[in-house]
Write an enzyme that holds these catalytic residues in place. Structure first.
Site, mmCIF file in Angstrom:
data_model
loop_
_atom_site.group_PDB
_atom_site.id
_atom_site.type_symbol
_atom_site.label_atom_id
_atom_site.label_comp_id
_atom_site.label_asym_id
_atom_site.label_seq_id
_atom_site.Cartn_x
_atom_site.Cartn_y
_atom_site.Cartn_z
ATOM 1 N N PHE A 153 0.812 -1.228 0.000
ATOM 2 C CA PHE A 153 0.000 0.000 0.000
ATOM 3 C C PHE A 153 0.840 1.270 0.000
ATOM 4 C CE2 PHE A 153 0.882 -0.168 4.578
ATOM 5 C CZ PHE A 153 1.094 1.182 4.849
ATOM 6 N N SER B 181 5.178 -7.037 3.430
ATOM 7 C CA SER B 181 5.730 -7.351 4.750
ATOM 8 C C SER B 181 6.513 -8.670 4.701
ATOM 9 C CB SER B 181 4.589 -7.450 5.761
ATOM 10 O OG SER B 181 3.687 -8.441 5.336
ATOM 11 N N CYS C 208 9.589 1.929 3.246
ATOM 12 C CA CYS C 208 10.417 0.782 3.611
ATOM 13 C C CYS C 208 11.860 1.220 3.845
ATOM 14 C CB CYS C 208 10.365 -0.284 2.536
ATOM 15 S SG CYS C 208 10.953 0.343 0.981
ATOM 16 N N GLU D 135 9.152 -4.462 13.136
ATOM 17 C CA GLU D 135 8.874 -3.347 12.219
ATOM 18 C C GLU D 135 7.610 -2.639 12.703
ATOM 19 O OE1 GLU D 135 7.520 -4.230 8.162
ATOM 20 O OE2 GLU D 135 8.611 -2.463 7.490
#
Ligand code: NAD
Length: 489
Positions: free
Chosen positions: A149, A226, A281, A382
């Site tokens: 996303f 992920s 990221c 994360e």
């Protein structure tokens, strides 16, 4: 309700009745549309359309294939602001950030226009007397691309231009949370007059992804998302003999040395940690401060982070938008509470952030947690939100050890005025993307996006020459043409 369609075999098509997932504006909670939650039947139809288109498309000369990309680049430039607004509306990032990601995406279209050169093989005459050997690269067939996303336009463009320029046909499955940017891009793609089935867009969730992983006609899968899903996609694809590249999650560190220029360092680290609400990221998640850097840096970063204007990404002056969903906000706030429970000190606490006029938005303010232990859950998980951990270290070696023990290896940076420290860092750090006095060490389109460890599964990365290697098979031809077999002329 806007039922976001698919683009299969050159036609916009709806989707079967069944469960749907809402597409929600994260700043306002307005429902913008719905997509199929599953999408498996549509993905199968898209693979079939792509497989049917492949034989003719691979025969189109590379120099002709890239003409479509030149046109796409022009259309993307002509519609730049309209697409950026869609990205902000469905993802939440600021307009400047949406423009930035679109620019980086277009750069991949530009690089893929070099395919007639990039795709060349090599050869050698007389590997033995009268025998020549040649390596050519050929397309694989149908390739699947599954994206997350956080960069609704840029990440599909890490893959799509290279895949089709190399002569493959493609099925793209964007994130069900942000399908509208790709719908807008495929409306432009429709104007290219590409042969039907060369590019296909399928919306959906796990069902659509599983279809791409299971369908025998899909030769390769590119995935970004992920780490748990990346590991699943890698294993499932490999189990069926497919070529797979999976870019996973991240926990990126910056090392701040005592000789860093603190004014520049804090500005850049703040942008890296809180830009896109920490949902990049390559966002910095942890600053490891060496020696006396700690106190100076902590004070400066809290100052700058505390002054950021949080709000709706479409509004003027807003520097940080919301996070993607209410569930993400709850998860991030839970992680901050968990960190505090493990002994970290929230020196800036963004929990419960309110933005006037946007009572239903998923806002989390910039957060700085001091004294985070590298062994804590907070340090190894994360968070993917606007949360920066501070971890003091006595030496650069100790800072490098903090990075090495982290399971992720997407990116790390050092801020220093010293060449020796910078050189040691770039040589020893255990991440695939490295910055020296750079906050977001994002490789340009002509370099590979090089995550390591739990941030990447595969061999060839996205973008540039790696993408060309990934999307082609090598064929090696050894030829003998004895003189005596030829008629004499
Ligand atoms: P995600 O893993 O939830 O979803 C990514 C894609 O996988 C989506 O298209 C989704 O529909 C699909 N998916 C989700 N669950 C699935 C399942 N169980 N089986 C099959 N498919 C499934 O990721 P996200 O929340 O959309 O994106 C954020 C994540 O992506 C973060 O972890 C971030 O670090 C990572 N990311 C990594 C990079 C990189 O280059 N390494 C770049 C961007 C984002």
């Amino acid at each position: 309700m806007d039922r976001v369609p698919n683009y299969i075999g050159g036609r916009w098509t709806g989707f079967a009745a069944g469960e749907v997932s809402p597409v929600v504006n994260p700043a306002t909670a307005e429902v913008l549309g719905v997509v199929a939650s599953d999408g498996s039947a549509e993905a199968a139809a898209a693979v079939e359309a792509a497989a049917a288109a492949f034989p003719a498309w691979r025969a189109v000369p590379p120099g002709e294939r890239i003409q479509y990309l030149f046109k796409l680049k022009t259309l993307l430039e002509d519609n730049f602001d309209a697409i950026a607004r869609i990205v902000t509306t469905e993802n939440g990032k600021t307009l400047a950030e949406s423009r930035g990601e679109l620019r980086r995406g277009i750069e991949n279209v530009e690089v893929a226009c070099g395919i007639p050169t990039l795709m060349q093989g090599y050869n050698l005459e007389d590997i033995a007397r009268g025998i020549d050997e040649t390596m050519v690269r050929q397309p694989l067939g149908v390739v699947g691309v599954v994206t997350p996303f956080n960069f609704p336009v840029m990440i599909p463009l890490w893959f799509m231009p290279y895949a089709i320029a190399c002569g493959n046909t493609l099925v793209l499955k964007p994130s069900e949370k942000v399908p509208l940017a790709m719908r807008a891009m495929f409306e432009l793609i429709e104007q290219l007059d590409l042969p039907r089935g060369v590019v296909n867009l399928v919306n959906g969730g796990k069902g659509a992804v599983d279809t791409l992983l299971e369908h025998p006609d899909v030769r390769a899968v590119s995935f970004v998302g992920s780490t748990p899903v990346a590991k699943y996609v890698y294993a499932q694809g490999a189990r069926r003999g497919k070529r797979v590249q999976c870019q996973g999650g991240a926990k990126n560190h910056v090392v701040v040395m005592p000789d860093a220029d603190f004014e520049t360092t804090t500005r850049i680290v703040s942008d890296s940690a809180f830009g896109c609400a920490g949902q990049r990221c390559l966002a910095v998640a942890a600053a490891v401060t060496v020696g006396e850097a700690h106190d100076i840096f902590r004070e400066a970063i809290v100052d700058i982070a505390g002054s950021l204007k949080v709000g709706c990404g479409l509004d003027d002056g807003v520097q940080m938008g919301p996070v993607i969903t209410a569930q993400s906000r709850a998860r991030i706030e839970g992680a901050i509470a968990g960190g505090a429970g493990e002994g970290a000190n929230p020196v800036l606490d963004g929990r419960g952030a309110k933005v006037a006029g946007y009572a239903s938005g998923n806002f989390v303010g910039p957060t700085v947690l001091d004294g985070v232990s590298p062994a804590s859950a907070l340090a190894t998980t994360e968070i993917f939100g606007p949360v920066l951990s501070l971890t003091p270290a006595a030496t650069l070696d100790e800072a490098l050890a903090v990075i090495a023990r982290n399971p992720y290896g997407n990116a790390s940076s050092i801020f220093t005025a010293g060449g020796a420290a910078a050189r040691k860092f770039r040589n020893e750090t255990t991440t695939g993307n490295v910055g020296v006095n750079i906050g977001v060490a994002a490789p340009m389109a002509y370099f590979p996006f090089s995550g390591w460890k739990d941030s990447f599964m595969g061999v060839m990365h996205g973008q540039g020459r790696d993408a060309v290697e990934f999307y082609t098979d090598k064929k090696v031809i050894v030829e003998r043409w004895p003189k005596e077999w030829s008629r004499k002329f």
